[in-house]
Design an enzyme around this catalytic site. Structure first.
Site, PDB file in Angstrom:
ATOM      1  N   ALA A  12      23.563 -15.067 -29.429  1.00 37.56           N
ATOM      2  CA  ALA A  12      22.452 -14.424 -30.137  1.00 37.56           C
ATOM      3  C   ALA A  12      21.161 -15.242 -30.026  1.00 37.56           C
ATOM      4  O   ALA A  12      20.072 -14.681 -29.866  1.00 37.56           O
ATOM      5  CB  ALA A  12      22.820 -14.220 -31.607  1.00 37.56           C
ATOM      6  N   GLY A  13      21.277 -16.568 -30.100  1.00 36.63           N
ATOM      7  CA  GLY A  13      20.097 -17.424 -29.994  1.00 36.63           C
ATOM      8  C   GLY A  13      19.431 -17.272 -28.632  1.00 36.63           C
ATOM      9  O   GLY A  13      18.211 -17.181 -28.516  1.00 36.63           O
ATOM     10  N   LYS A  14      20.253 -17.212 -27.604  1.00 35.72           N
ATOM     11  CA  LYS A  14      19.757 -17.048 -26.245  1.00 35.72           C
ATOM     12  C   LYS A  14      19.081 -15.679 -26.094  1.00 35.72           C
ATOM     13  O   LYS A  14      18.019 -15.572 -25.475  1.00 35.72           O
ATOM     14  CB  LYS A  14      20.952 -17.157 -25.288  1.00 35.72           C
ATOM     15  CG  LYS A  14      20.599 -17.542 -23.872  1.00 35.72           C
ATOM     16  CD  LYS A  14      21.829 -17.523 -22.975  1.00 35.72           C
ATOM     17  CE  LYS A  14      22.626 -18.801 -23.050  1.00 35.72           C
ATOM     18  NZ  LYS A  14      23.672 -18.837 -21.978  1.00 35.72           N
ATOM     19  N   ASP A  74      23.271 -19.612 -16.048  1.00 31.35           N
ATOM     20  CA  ASP A  74      24.189 -20.707 -16.315  1.00 31.35           C
ATOM     21  C   ASP A  74      23.301 -21.913 -16.532  1.00 31.35           C
ATOM     22  O   ASP A  74      22.377 -22.168 -15.764  1.00 31.35           O
ATOM     23  CB  ASP A  74      25.163 -20.942 -15.165  1.00 31.35           C
ATOM     24  CG  ASP A  74      26.317 -21.846 -15.614  1.00 31.35           C
ATOM     25  OD1 ASP A  74      26.804 -21.650 -16.745  1.00 31.35           O
ATOM     26  OD2 ASP A  74      26.714 -22.744 -14.868  1.00 31.35           O
ATOM     27  N   ASP A 160      20.313 -28.781 -28.163  1.00 30.46           N
ATOM     28  CA  ASP A 160      18.890 -28.935 -28.521  1.00 30.46           C
ATOM     29  C   ASP A 160      18.626 -30.060 -29.530  1.00 30.46           C
ATOM     30  O   ASP A 160      17.643 -30.788 -29.396  1.00 30.46           O
ATOM     31  CB  ASP A 160      18.325 -27.619 -29.085  1.00 30.46           C
ATOM     32  CG  ASP A 160      18.044 -26.582 -28.003  1.00 30.46           C
ATOM     33  OD1 ASP A 160      17.826 -26.967 -26.838  1.00 30.46           O
ATOM     34  OD2 ASP A 160      18.026 -25.382 -28.328  1.00 30.46           O
ATOM     35  N   HIS A 185      13.875 -25.003 -20.044  1.00 26.08           N
ATOM     36  CA  HIS A 185      14.442 -24.700 -18.731  1.00 26.08           C
ATOM     37  C   HIS A 185      14.671 -23.205 -18.576  1.00 26.08           C
ATOM     38  O   HIS A 185      14.353 -22.612 -17.554  1.00 26.08           O
ATOM     39  CB  HIS A 185      15.760 -25.466 -18.552  1.00 26.08           C
ATOM     40  CG  HIS A 185      16.740 -25.279 -19.685  1.00 26.08           C
ATOM     41  ND1 HIS A 185      16.400 -25.440 -21.016  1.00 26.08           N
ATOM     42  CD2 HIS A 185      18.059 -24.934 -19.700  1.00 26.08           C
ATOM     43  CE1 HIS A 185      17.448 -25.208 -21.771  1.00 26.08           C
ATOM     44  NE2 HIS A 185      18.460 -24.890 -21.003  1.00 26.08           N
TER      45      HIS A 185
END
Length: 204
Positions: A12-14, A74, A160, A185
């Site tokens: 979900a964060g991504k 990835d 993080d 990134h």
């Protein structure tokens, strides 16, 4: 071209980061779950790019007959002192179900006594796009930093909170979302991919 962009992740964060960056493509961006796609993918590549390509191709193969574009990433953390561990095994490091607090504390412990100049590390992200016509695109980007001495920050996930950015005086998890997307990134690789996709999308 694609009616929808499906991102091969359940994180979900991504997905929050991805939707923010891709919103100006004016194409619905869905996670696999939101698109109702399930796939058990074996990521057995030897690099971030190989794994991203494997994921994108596997999900795209389930969407035959659609105009959907499948994106997969990835990414991982490379710590120079640890011979670039955890690298492509970042998600599986110490076991997939192990909490990141435990993983992060373990990495901090493994670097005990190592001075700043030898704590260099980077987040690497490769993004692959599987297009309906069979074409595969790939972009890769990195964010350089060092491994911190403690877990700090709530505005991130994964590694993080231990990834310290000396020029900003904080960890990746302490950055505001917009700044994190700008520097990260994944943000960099995704913006490069967005430009490649824009060039292939039909003009309105």
């Amino acid at each position: 071209m694609g009616r929808r962009i499906i991102f091969a992740t359940g994180n979900a964060g991504k997905m929050r980061e991805i939707k923010m960056i891709l919103e100006d493509l004016n194409v619905p961006v869905l996670s696999m779950k939101e698109a109702g796609v399930t796939a058990d993918i074996i990521e057995d590549g030897n690099s971030f790019e190989e794994n991203a390509r494997i994921k994108a191709a596997a999900v795209r193969s389930l969407l035959e007959g659609t105009d959907d574009i499948v994106l997969a990433d990835d990414s991982g953390l490379e710590i120079d002192w640890l011979n670039k561990e955890p690298g492509i095994y970042s998600a599986r490091y110490m076991g997939e179900d192990t909490s990141y607090d435990i993983k992060n504390n373990n990495l901090i412990g493994r670097l005990e006594g190592v001075p700043d100049e030898k704590r260099t590390a980077r987040f690497v992200c490769a993004i692959a796009a599987a297009l309906p016509d069979g074409e595969m695109l790939c972009t890769t980007a990195a964010m350089e930093g060092i491994i911190g001495y403690e877990i700090k920050g709530e505005n991130g996930f994964g590694y993080d909170p231990i990834f310290y950015l000396p020029e900003y005086g904080c960890t990746s998890a302490e950055l505001p979302s917009d700044k994190k997307n700008e520097l990260s990134h994944r943000g960099k690789a995704l913006r490069s991919m967005k430009e490649l996709l824009k060039a292939r999308m039909p003009k309105e």
